[in-house]
Scaffold this motif. Structure first.
Motif, short mmCIF file in Angstrom:
data_model
loop_
_atom_site.label_atom_id
_atom_site.label_comp_id
_atom_site.label_asym_id
_atom_site.label_seq_id
_atom_site.Cartn_x
_atom_site.Cartn_y
_atom_site.Cartn_z
N ARG A 3 0.84 -1.22 0.00
CA ARG A 3 0.00 0.00 0.00
C ARG A 3 0.87 1.26 0.00
N LYS A 4 1.98 1.20 0.72
CA LYS A 4 2.89 2.35 0.75
C LYS A 4 3.44 2.64 -0.65
N ASN A 7 0.78 4.15 -2.97
CA ASN A 7 0.52 5.57 -2.72
C ASN A 7 1.69 6.45 -3.12
N ASP A 208 -9.36 10.96 -3.27
CA ASP A 208 -8.22 10.13 -2.86
C ASP A 208 -7.87 9.21 -4.04
N GLU A 210 -6.03 6.67 -4.22
CA GLU A 210 -6.06 5.25 -3.89
C GLU A 210 -7.50 4.71 -4.01
N LEU A 271 -2.84 12.60 -0.43
CA LEU A 271 -1.79 11.61 -0.63
C LEU A 271 -0.60 11.86 0.30
N LYS A 274 -1.49 10.83 3.82
CA LYS A 274 -1.55 9.38 3.95
C LYS A 274 -0.15 8.76 3.97
N LEU A 275 0.72 9.28 3.13
CA LEU A 275 2.09 8.74 3.09
C LEU A 275 2.78 8.93 4.43
#
Length: 322
Positions: A3-4, A7, A208, A210, A271, A274-275
């Motif tokens: 997931r990392k 993103n 978003d 993602e 983003l 979230k990162l």
């Protein structure tokens, strides 16, 4: 892909699009770029998310507002800026400008200045993909204004009837140029009507990337699992005027307050935030941004100093040649 890493990939695409358009804004008023500009700012989550969910087998079609789509697909700013400057090294050798970005070698078949005009072409390409038996889809991006055109409904009908691998991507910024849906539509929900066809329908109001990626992945899977086309309805807010590089709140058809509300859910802010939660430090993110800034700066300068096409090129590649 973790997931990392997903993103990070989405952030890199979105940031590249934003920085490339900020460079255009820096020079556009000097009239060096002699092409109308329909800027992508605000829609980065859509093009980054959908493009990342597609593969090299898939074909893409866009509209006159396709800077983001081209950059998300290619990552190439040199040929992009060259096209804006009308140089021979441009995407279509300086003949297309901002609205006609075409790079078939990378799967971006065509973008067009005429509303809804690439939708039936995308359906025809999907028919070819199905006949050839390749596991690719034909993805066509368009604004909600294209829904008002008969060619959209005819294309949706044929794609549903022939069970073609088409991914319809509706990018709704709330206006057809300056006109809101309430003055154009005799219905409330585009998705509700499209769902009456033999077509899988997905929708989201999220900015978003993602979320968009996951939605597009589900839509693509549905195309092959159900043997139907798919329709994705996504909301976003166009930051700048319909055509040009400035704000247009003085025109009176939308408010500064509305813009400020959407800025709170800006795709890049989401983003980046979230990162940080996924363990990406400020130094790492700053380096990514710095590397992209340098690449954009270099390609912009190189494109600006590139040669114009020879006048003899004017009549070449206008029609298909072998």
């Amino acid at each position: 892909m973790t997931r990392k890493n997903l993103n990070l990939k989405l952030f890199e695409k979105a940031y590249l699009i934003r920085r490339a358009e900020e460079k255009i804004i820096e020079v556009y008023d000097s009239n060096e770029m002699k092409t109308p500009m329909h800027m992508s700012m605000g829609e980065e989550a859509i093009v980054s998310g959908v493009a990342s969910a597609l593969s090299g087998l898939d074909l893409l079609f866009g509209t006159y507002r396709s800077h983001g789509l081209y950059l998300a697909r290619s990552g190439d700013t040199f040929r992009f800026f060259s096209e804006m400057f009308g140089r021979e090294s441009g995407v279509v050798r300086g003949k297309g400008g901002s609205m006609h970005l075409s790079d078939p070698d990378r799967g971006l078949v065509a973008t067009s200045a005429v509303v809804a005009s690439t939708i039936p072409v995308a359906v025809g390409s999907a028919y070819a993909l199905k006949k050839k038996g390749t596991r690719g889809v034909s993805a066509v991006f368009f604004g909600d204004g294209a829904i008002d055109e008969g060619s959209f409904w005819e294309s949706l009908n044929m794609a549903s009837l022939f069970k073609l691998p088409v991914l319809f991507v509706c990018e709704d910024n709330g206006f057809a140029v300056h006109t809101p849906p309430a003055l154009r539509h005799g219905y409330k929900s585009i998705s509700a009507i499209v769902s009456r066809f033999n077509c899988s329908v997905f929708s989201s109001t999220s900015t978003d990337a993602e979320v968009v990626f996951n939605l597009a992945s589900r839509a693509k899977n549905a195309i092959f699992a159900k043997q139907t086309p798919a329709f994705i309805y996504l909301k976003y807010y166009r930051y700048l005027e319909h055509v040009g590089t400035h704000e247009d709140f003085s025109a009176g058809y939308r408010s500064q307050e509305e813009y400020q509300k959407w800025l709170k859910v800006d795709p890049l802010k989401i983003l980046a935030s979230k990162l940080k939660k996924l363990g990406v430090g400020k130094g790492e993110l700053d380096k990514i941004c710095k590397d992209i800034d340098l690449a954009v700066e270099r390609s912009f300068k190189k494109a600006r100093n590139s040669a114009f096409p020879n006048p003899a090129e004017l009549y070449k590649n206008v029609f298909h040649e072998k």
